[in-house]
Design a protein around this motif. Structure first.
Motif, PDB file in Angstrom:
ATOM      1  N   ASP A 125      17.040   3.684  53.761  1.00  0.00           N
ATOM      2  CA  ASP A 125      18.516   3.258  53.740  1.00  0.00           C
ATOM      3  C   ASP A 125      19.270   4.514  54.531  1.00  0.00           C
ATOM      4  N   ARG A 183      29.695   1.155  44.371  1.00  0.00           N
ATOM      5  CA  ARG A 183      29.173   0.859  45.528  1.00  0.00           C
ATOM      6  C   ARG A 183      30.174   0.604  46.817  1.00  0.00           C
ATOM      7  N   LYS A 222      22.878  -6.838  53.518  1.00  0.00           N
ATOM      8  CA  LYS A 222      22.659  -6.797  51.961  1.00  0.00           C
ATOM      9  C   LYS A 222      23.890  -6.874  51.457  1.00  0.00           C
ATOM     10  N   TYR A 227      26.993  -9.653  44.943  1.00  0.00           N
ATOM     11  CA  TYR A 227      26.696  -8.284  44.165  1.00  0.00           C
ATOM     12  C   TYR A 227      27.846  -7.461  44.013  1.00  0.00           C
ATOM     13  N   MET A 266      18.790  -8.459  52.559  1.00  0.00           N
ATOM     14  CA  MET A 266      18.010  -8.087  51.224  1.00  0.00           C
ATOM     15  C   MET A 266      18.914  -9.195  50.044  1.00  0.00           C
ATOM     16  N   PHE A 269      20.688  -7.813  42.915  1.00  0.00           N
ATOM     17  CA  PHE A 269      20.213  -7.455  41.445  1.00  0.00           C
ATOM     18  C   PHE A 269      20.790  -8.419  40.768  1.00  0.00           C
ATOM     19  N   ASP A 301      15.495  -6.892  46.407  1.00  0.00           N
ATOM     20  CA  ASP A 301      16.216  -5.564  46.098  1.00  0.00           C
ATOM     21  C   ASP A 301      14.996  -4.758  45.365  1.00  0.00           C
TER      22      ASP A 301
HETATM   23  C1  NOJ Z   1      18.343  -0.518  45.326  1.00  0.00           C
HETATM   24  C2  NOJ Z   1      19.646  -0.509  46.425  1.00  0.00           C
HETATM   25  O1  NOJ Z   1      20.201  -1.646  45.517  1.00  0.00           O
HETATM   26  C3  NOJ Z   1      19.641  -1.107  47.673  1.00  0.00           C
HETATM   27  O2  NOJ Z   1      20.475  -0.916  48.458  1.00  0.00           O
HETATM   28  C4  NOJ Z   1      18.581  -0.072  48.436  1.00  0.00           C
HETATM   29  O3  NOJ Z   1      18.295  -0.406  49.876  1.00  0.00           O
HETATM   30  C5  NOJ Z   1      16.924   0.103  47.839  1.00  0.00           C
HETATM   31  N1  NOJ Z   1      17.541   0.478  46.361  1.00  0.00           N
HETATM   32  C6  NOJ Z   1      16.284   0.580  48.168  1.00  0.00           C
HETATM   33  O4  NOJ Z   1      16.676   1.977  48.325  1.00  0.00           O
END
Ligand code: NOJ
Length: 754
Positions: A125, A183, A222, A227, A266, A269, A301
């Motif tokens: 990340d 976020r 992502k 989200y 990506m 959730f 994710d």
């Molecule tokens: C969860 C996060 O939602 C996502 O954005 C991140 O890239 C992954 N974890 C990996 O750390």
């Protein structure tokens, strides 16, 4: 087929693969251009014919490394098991493995111990830098400076690639309208147009001109999708949005990232309108892969495949694996569901092997594009790692980005900029001396205490006398009571009689980020009490805010003469803030997200739609106005807008018109203005926002200087997702607004004939 015959065939195939890789003209270290798509396709196809079902599924399996988990660690999974899987070719990618030594060791297992020697994708990340940390993405977005943002992503790629990383889970392109959601710090704010341009800039920054270059890495858009629209701003919560919001607000930055060539997506959730994104075939197969023609792959994710059991969408992990795969999730991040169940599902006839081939093909293609088959250790050069990471030059680059990210929210009585000499300054606030918090969340590879604090910055640039008092403590647990009264008393004593009080208040870097939703948007802890107590004895206050999200600071806006939004600006925070406070840098940032007056106004955003009773729609206890509008930001100088003109009163789909206006610097400082163009489609087949950003330009002007700014509008500019379920423009009257914020100064209109 006899075993001997199988062995012979296998031997021949491997020989063919080796030959295929060796005869490739772009051998080792020479090439800079991308390998032609057809050649990569041929290589991938031929490699696939050599792979067992388990090995193909292995490519779709991603494990977290043995350090730095960025999500809950699944129970009953140990390192020994992961190592075994690595050695037997059942892993296609690792995340959170970093540094040449670690990456090389892991890559060596994949390359030297597995049957086919397929190298790993190493994901990380890079939300705002690797070791030299840039401002949080929301702050960078406040610069509206696409070139600077692209460079910032390129710097992150430069450092990370030198540390062995070849793929990042960034940019986050979720449009955010709810500052309770922690976020929002990771994104570009509330606007789909600005968000799209920033998504492109970040993708290009990470991926550069060619992935075969050693300093570029693959990017990931992502979280697909919705989200950030989590109900009540609670992370991971249910998302229920209609077609218009989905297509006109949520999708545009994803489409922009795709068009900019992003290699991966990506999923998310959240459930979207009843179906978890990870198991959502409409999102991933119908839209992304079929209609939009995305040729890269989708990574789930963290654990989002098996979390579909908790959503109530799959009865067990096996069914979750089935649903995720059928829906188009190509790689499983850390939930082990693909590794444990896909082969059985194929053998039971529930999944066609061609779907596994398709996913593995997409993943292998990226490995070829990155040049990993030619040199799996391409990113593993210890000398380069030493030379490239954390240099003085990198620090200068993040300092430049940090200055551009600062937003001057208020400057009454021209209290700012401060004189550099002769002032007796009281510096108050525990964050003022903090050297970790300004790094913000999501900076795993950065060293603790590595940021320049505000105190260090203020001291470096001045001969002023600065005395410091922390005031109140700031706990990450907001429910923890702080009963110390002495801190406030000391700060008040110190503030008495000083020429200026610089109060540095806000959120700790870890108050925002994943799983950091807040139900209130005021200053955490007893900082408000501190602010009011100091104000009673000295009103010459400059309030410097360090925060990861819009805050609702009504009292401060009413009383405090100067307010500077300084976010979490990364490694060079203190230097950037000092340069702005002392006028060495004239602030030019503009808010990428509306600041509300109260939590009750949320969601509040500038591009809302009128209702049937727009005139009477209100609260009984709160105004409709935000605290600060989208696009707001002051300068030490002033700008005037005039002479708004159109080249014609109307045009049609074959033509275009030009909007022009003049900006003049009417103040005493050289400054930069973000000139903004908004349109309104008055009547359409679906209701349209009262204003939509359609263009912006950064204009630098000397005192007294003017410049004509021009934007071209054509039918593409007017497109939206219509009632006919199509991206198109519709005939009618459009209003044009221009100005230095979404409040805008000038207005005209044109007619568009289809
Ligand atoms: C969860 C996060 O939602 C996502 O954005 C991140 O890239 C992954 N974890 C990996 O750390």
């Amino acid at each position: 087929m006899s075993q001997t015959r199988k062995n012979i065939l296998f031997g021949l195939s491997v020989a063919f693969l080796i030959l295929l890789l060796l005869v490739a003209p772009e051998s080792y270290g020479q090439k800079k251009e991308n390998t032609p798509v057809s050649k990569i396709t041929a290589k991938v196809d031929s490699l696939l014919t050599l792979m067992t079902l388990e090995e193909k599924i292995g490519q779709m399996n991603q494990y977290n490394g043995f350090w730095n988990a960025t999500g809950p660690v699944p129970k009953n999974k140990n390192s020994a098991e992961k190592y075994r899987d690595l050695e037997t070719g059942l892993v296609g990618s690792m995340l959170n493995v970093r540094g040449v030594a670690q990456v090389k060791a892991i890559q060596k297992i994949a390359v030297e111990k597995t049957r086919l020697g397929i190298p790993l994708l190493i994901g990380f990340d890079l939300i705002h830098g690797y070791k030299t940390i840039s401002p949080i993405p929301l702050a960078e977005s406040a610069s509206w400076d696409l070139e600077a943002i692209e460079k910032s992503a390129a710097l992150a790629a430069l450092e990370a690639s030198a540390a062995g990383i070849n793929w990042t889970f960034a940019p986050m392109v979720d449009i955010s309208r709810d500052p309770r959601w922690g976020r929002v710090m990771e994104g570009a704010g509330e606007d789909p147009y600005l968000g799209s341009r920033i998504a492109e800039a970040r993708v290009i920054g990470f991926q550069g001109e060619s992935l075969s270059d050693v300093h570029t890495i693959a990017a990931c858009a992502k979280h697909f999708a919705g989200y950030s629209f989590a109900e009540a701003g609670k992370d991971y919560n249910t998302v229920d949005v209609g077609t218009s919001t989905l297509y006109n607000t949520i999708f545009p930055p994803f489409i922009a990232a795709k068009n900019a060539g992003v290699k991966t997506f990506m999923n998310a959730f959240n459930e979207l309108n009843g179906i978890p994104s990870t198991g959502n075939s409409f999102l991933q197969r119908t839209l992304l892969k079929d209609r939009w023609g995305f040729e890269g792959f989708v990574v789930s994710d963290w654990l989002s495949i098996t979390e579909m059991v908790s959503h109530g969408y799959a009865k067990n992990d096996k069914e979750a694996a089935l649903k995720a795969l059928l829906a188009g999730s190509d790689m499983d991040m850390e939930s082990h569901a693909y590794r444990n169940h896909l082969a059985a599902l194929v053998k039971e006839g529930k999944i066609e092997e061609r779907l596994i081939d398709d996913a593995a093909r997409r993943i292998l293609r990226l490995k070829f594009e990155l040049g990993l088959f030619e040199d799996p250790y391409k990113y593993c050069d210890v000398e380069r790692e030493k030379a490239v990471i954390g240099t003085q030059q990198n620090n200068e680059r993040v300092l430049d980005m940090a200055k551009k990210s600062i937003v001057l929210l208020k400057n009454k009585k021209k209290i700012l900029p401060l004189d550099k000499e002769g002032l007796n300054i009281a510096l108050i606030g525990v964050l003022a001396a903090d050297k970790t918090s300004p790094l913000g969340n999501w900076c795993i590879a950065a060293e603790e205490q590595s940021a320049v604090s505000v105190m260090e910055g203020l001291e470096k640039y001045t001969k002023n006398k600065i005395t410091y008092s922390p005031g109140v403590a700031l706990d990450l647990d907001e429910n923890k009571a702080d009963t110390d009264r002495l801190g406030i008393q000391n700060a008040v004593q110190m503030a008495k009689g000083k020429d200026i009080v610089v109060l540095v208040l806000g959120e700790h870097g870890l108050h925002s980020g994943e799983d950091k939703s807040r139900a209130t948007l005021d200053l955490p802890g007893r900082q408000q009490e501190l602010l009011e107590a100091v104000y009673k004895v000295n009103q010459n206050i400059v309030l410097v805010l360090l925060n990861g999200r819009p805050l609702a600071l009504n009292w401060a806006e009413k009383k405090i003469p100067a307010i500077v939004e300084a976010w979490h600006l990364g490694t060079q925070s203190g230097n950037a803030i000092a340069q702005v406070l002392y006028g060495d840098y004239n602030p030019s940032g503009k808010l990428p997200m509306t600041f509300p007056k109260s939590v009750g106004q949320i969601p509040i955003y500038y591009n809302y739609k009128n209702t049937g009773r727009a005139w009477s729609q209100k609260y009984t206890d709160e105004s409709n106005d935000p605290l600060y509008v989208f696009g707001h930001g002051l300068s030490y100088t002033n700008f005037s807008y005039s002479a708004l003109e159109l080249t014609a009163p109307e045009f049609d789909s074959k033509g275009s018109i030009e909007v022009s206006f003049v900006i003049k610097n009417t103040g005493n400082y050289t400054g930069k203005e973000v000139a903004q163009l908004y349109l309104r489609d008055l009547v359409a087949s679906v209701t349209r926002p009262v204003k939509e950003l359609k263009g912006f330009e950064l204009v630098s002007l000397q005192p007294g200087e003017s410049k004509k700014v021009r934007f071209v509008i054509d039918s593409k500019t007017l497109e939206f997702y219509s009632a006919r379920e199509n991206w198109e423009s519709e005939a009618g009257t459009f209003k044009v607004f221009v100005g230095g914020s979404s409040k805008t100064q000038l207005e005209t209109e044109f007619l568009f004939n289809k």
